[in-house]
Design an enzyme around this catalytic site. Structure first.
Site, PDB file in Angstrom:
ATOM      1  N   LYS A  54      -8.348  -5.740  -5.860  1.00  0.00           N
ATOM      2  CA  LYS A  54      -7.026  -5.412  -6.411  1.00  0.00           C
ATOM      3  C   LYS A  54      -6.106  -6.612  -6.255  1.00  0.00           C
ATOM      4  O   LYS A  54      -5.957  -7.155  -5.159  1.00  0.00           O
ATOM      5  CB  LYS A  54      -6.428  -4.209  -5.666  1.00  0.00           C
ATOM      6  CG  LYS A  54      -5.055  -3.813  -6.195  1.00  0.00           C
ATOM      7  CD  LYS A  54      -4.614  -2.482  -5.620  1.00  0.00           C
ATOM      8  CE  LYS A  54      -3.779  -2.606  -4.373  1.00  0.00           C
ATOM      9  NZ  LYS A  54      -2.392  -3.038  -4.579  1.00  0.00           N
ATOM     10  N   ASP A  81      -2.658  -4.497 -10.299  1.00  0.00           N
ATOM     11  CA  ASP A  81      -1.724  -3.439  -9.899  1.00  0.00           C
ATOM     12  C   ASP A  81      -0.292  -3.964  -9.971  1.00  0.00           C
ATOM     13  O   ASP A  81       0.316  -4.274  -8.947  1.00  0.00           O
ATOM     14  CB  ASP A  81      -2.083  -2.988  -8.471  1.00  0.00           C
ATOM     15  CG  ASP A  81      -1.221  -1.828  -8.012  1.00  0.00           C
ATOM     16  OD1 ASP A  81      -0.647  -1.129  -8.864  1.00  0.00           O
ATOM     17  OD2 ASP A  81      -1.130  -1.627  -6.785  1.00  0.00           O
ATOM     18  N   LYS A  83       2.218  -2.325 -11.769  1.00  0.00           N
ATOM     19  CA  LYS A  83       3.132  -1.177 -11.921  1.00  0.00           C
ATOM     20  C   LYS A  83       4.223  -1.451 -12.955  1.00  0.00           C
ATOM     21  O   LYS A  83       5.421  -1.463 -12.641  1.00  0.00           O
ATOM     22  CB  LYS A  83       3.755  -0.806 -10.573  1.00  0.00           C
ATOM     23  CG  LYS A  83       2.715  -0.400  -9.526  1.00  0.00           C
ATOM     24  CD  LYS A  83       3.367   0.127  -8.262  1.00  0.00           C
ATOM     25  CE  LYS A  83       2.362   0.629  -7.243  1.00  0.00           C
ATOM     26  NZ  LYS A  83       1.537  -0.413  -6.639  1.00  0.00           N
ATOM     27  N   ASP A  86       9.234  -0.608 -18.007  1.00  0.00           N
ATOM     28  CA  ASP A  86      10.280  -1.243 -18.815  1.00  0.00           C
ATOM     29  C   ASP A  86      10.333  -0.493 -20.141  1.00  0.00           C
ATOM     30  O   ASP A  86       9.672   0.541 -20.297  1.00  0.00           O
ATOM     31  CB  ASP A  86       9.949  -2.742 -18.997  1.00  0.00           C
ATOM     32  CG  ASP A  86      11.210  -3.593 -19.177  1.00  0.00           C
ATOM     33  OD1 ASP A  86      12.107  -3.156 -19.930  1.00  0.00           O
ATOM     34  OD2 ASP A  86      11.290  -4.682 -18.588  1.00  0.00           O
ATOM     35  N   THR A 145       4.590   6.879  -2.845  1.00  0.00           N
ATOM     36  CA  THR A 145       4.376   7.599  -1.583  1.00  0.00           C
ATOM     37  C   THR A 145       5.470   7.278  -0.558  1.00  0.00           C
ATOM     38  O   THR A 145       5.591   7.943   0.449  1.00  0.00           O
ATOM     39  CB  THR A 145       2.993   7.269  -0.979  1.00  0.00           C
ATOM     40  OG1 THR A 145       2.843   5.858  -0.962  1.00  0.00           O
ATOM     41  CG2 THR A 145       1.877   7.883  -1.782  1.00  0.00           C
ATOM     42  N   ARG A 236      -6.298  -4.157   4.514  1.00  0.00           N
ATOM     43  CA  ARG A 236      -6.408  -4.829   5.809  1.00  0.00           C
ATOM     44  C   ARG A 236      -7.643  -4.484   6.643  1.00  0.00           C
ATOM     45  O   ARG A 236      -8.165  -5.382   7.318  1.00  0.00           O
ATOM     46  CB  ARG A 236      -5.110  -4.615   6.602  1.00  0.00           C
ATOM     47  CG  ARG A 236      -3.962  -5.425   6.023  1.00  0.00           C
ATOM     48  CD  ARG A 236      -2.618  -4.910   6.418  1.00  0.00           C
ATOM     49  NE  ARG A 236      -2.357  -3.591   5.831  1.00  0.00           N
ATOM     50  CZ  ARG A 236      -1.245  -2.895   6.033  1.00  0.00           C
ATOM     51  NH1 ARG A 236      -0.315  -3.384   6.817  1.00  0.00           N
ATOM     52  NH2 ARG A 236      -1.074  -1.722   5.455  1.00  0.00           N
TER      53      ARG A 236
HETATM   54  O1  C5P Z   1      -3.947  -2.909   3.760  1.00  0.00           O
HETATM   55  P1  C5P Z   1      -3.960  -1.535   3.180  1.00  0.00           P
HETATM   56  O2  C5P Z   1      -5.328  -0.882   3.202  1.00  0.00           O
HETATM   57  O3  C5P Z   1      -2.878  -0.650   3.725  1.00  0.00           O
HETATM   58  O4  C5P Z   1      -3.645  -1.805   1.629  1.00  0.00           O
HETATM   59  C1  C5P Z   1      -3.426  -0.772   0.713  1.00  0.00           C
HETATM   60  C2  C5P Z   1      -3.069  -1.338  -0.627  1.00  0.00           C
HETATM   61  O5  C5P Z   1      -2.678  -0.261  -1.471  1.00  0.00           O
HETATM   62  C3  C5P Z   1      -1.893  -2.301  -0.622  1.00  0.00           C
HETATM   63  O6  C5P Z   1      -2.115  -3.241  -1.679  1.00  0.00           O
HETATM   64  C4  C5P Z   1      -0.703  -1.427  -0.932  1.00  0.00           C
HETATM   65  O7  C5P Z   1       0.326  -2.102  -1.566  1.00  0.00           O
HETATM   66  C5  C5P Z   1      -1.325  -0.416  -1.887  1.00  0.00           C
HETATM   67  N1  C5P Z   1      -0.640   0.870  -1.943  1.00  0.00           N
HETATM   68  C6  C5P Z   1      -0.438   1.672  -0.837  1.00  0.00           C
HETATM   69  N2  C5P Z   1       0.198   2.874  -0.945  1.00  0.00           N
HETATM   70  C7  C5P Z   1       0.633   3.258  -2.122  1.00  0.00           C
HETATM   71  C8  C5P Z   1       0.444   2.490  -3.252  1.00  0.00           C
HETATM   72  C9  C5P Z   1      -0.208   1.273  -3.115  1.00  0.00           C
HETATM   73  O8  C5P Z   1      -0.859   1.324   0.246  1.00  0.00           O
HETATM   74  N3  C5P Z   1       1.225   4.426  -2.205  1.00  0.00           N
END
Ligand code: C5P
Length: 263
Positions: A54, A81, A83, A86, A145, A236
């Site tokens: 992503k 991603d 988003k 517009d 979220t 992560r």
């Molecule tokens: O590092 P981690 O596993 O938390 O990464 C989750 C990814 O999903 C990040 O790129 C974050 O921006 C994205 N994301 C999220 N929650 C959302 C929408 C997107 O964690 N509601």
């Protein structure tokens, strides 16, 4: 390839375990929230273990189209991603450009309205067809979220968050979206609200026992799949691991099925 005695070749048969692992590899999307240099390093490190990455705002705004092309050149599927949100004309044109880069999934905010989602669909299809590529899947973000009931109320939306998310998801899918991005907690709701075959892509996935980081509503990989997710976004726990390849492999193997936890 093995000979089958007829002169034709057949692929070696996979064991059930290998087949399950292969299916899992198609579902995990590694979020590359890092520099361009690190993103390509990770792509090389993860190798065959990962099929999807992503690229979000942080990486795309820093590196732009070249990083998408480099990831594609390495054979990876790219979930772009960004988003989009517009007026329909602008979103149509932006989606056309992003689709022509070879992205495999794109996101828009369903809150941009039915005409905007339909315009994104048109732009995606035009861009892919002009570039001779398969059109990316279009995903809609419903209610971020990070917004809770109070925050939604301050935006003038008084219905329950779940009802609002369902309304936006249906609106998006009625206007050309292929599915939604949502938390694992919302996956069962989306599964029930959307047509069979809709994609339900969920971030907030953590292997059992791993650090939550800033995520508060999380599921294990097995829990998210059991809740109805078709794809899992994991950042992560893989990208910050000492052994990202090993961590990706462990994630494919899932956590305890059904384990959706709140902190
Ligand atoms: O590092 P981690 O596993 O938390 O990464 C989750 C990814 O999903 C990040 O790129 C974050 O921006 C994205 N994301 C999220 N929650 C959302 C929408 C997107 O964690 N509601």
């Amino acid at each position: 390839m093995l000979g089958d005695g007829t002169g034709a070749t057949v692929a070696p048969r996979k064991t059930p375990d290998e087949s399950a692992l292969e299916r899992a590899r198609e579902r995990v999307i590694v979020a590359l929230d890092c520099s361009g240099e690190r993103a390509l390093e990770l792509a090389d490190l993860l190798g065959e273990e990962v099929r999807w990455v992503k690229v979000g705002m942080e990486l795309f705004y820093a590196e732009g189209a070249p990083v998408v092309r480099e990831l594609k050149r390495r054979g990876l599927n790219v979930f772009l991603d960004l988003k989009l949100h517009d007026i329909p004309n602008t979103v149509r044109n932006a989606a056309r450009v992003l689709s022509s880069l070879g992205a495999d999934m794109l996101t828009v905010h369903a809150g941009g309205g039915d005409a905007m989602v339909a315009a994104a669909r048109e732009g995606i299809d035009q861009g892919a067809s002009q570039a001779g590529l398969r059109a990316p899947r279009l995903l809609a973000v419903t209610v971020l979220t990070s917004l809770d009931q109070d925050a939604l109320g301050r935006l003038g939306v008084d219905r329950p968050v779940a009802d609002h998310a369902r309304l936006l998801a249906r609106l998006a899918c009625d206007n050309g979206a292929d599915g939604v991005v949502c938390s694992p907690m919302e996956a069962p709701l989306m599964r029930a609200a959307l047509p069979e075959g809709a994609l339900v892509v969920t971030p907030g996935v953590r292997p059992a026992g791993s650090a939550l980081g800033d995520q508060s509503r999380v599921a294990t990989p097995g829990g998210a799949i059991a809740a109805g997710s078709t794809h899992l976004v994991v950042g992560r726990p893989i990208t910050k691991a000492a052994d990202p390849r090993g961590a990706a492999r462990r994630d494919h193997r899932g956590g305890r099925p059904g384990a959706v936890t709140r902190s």
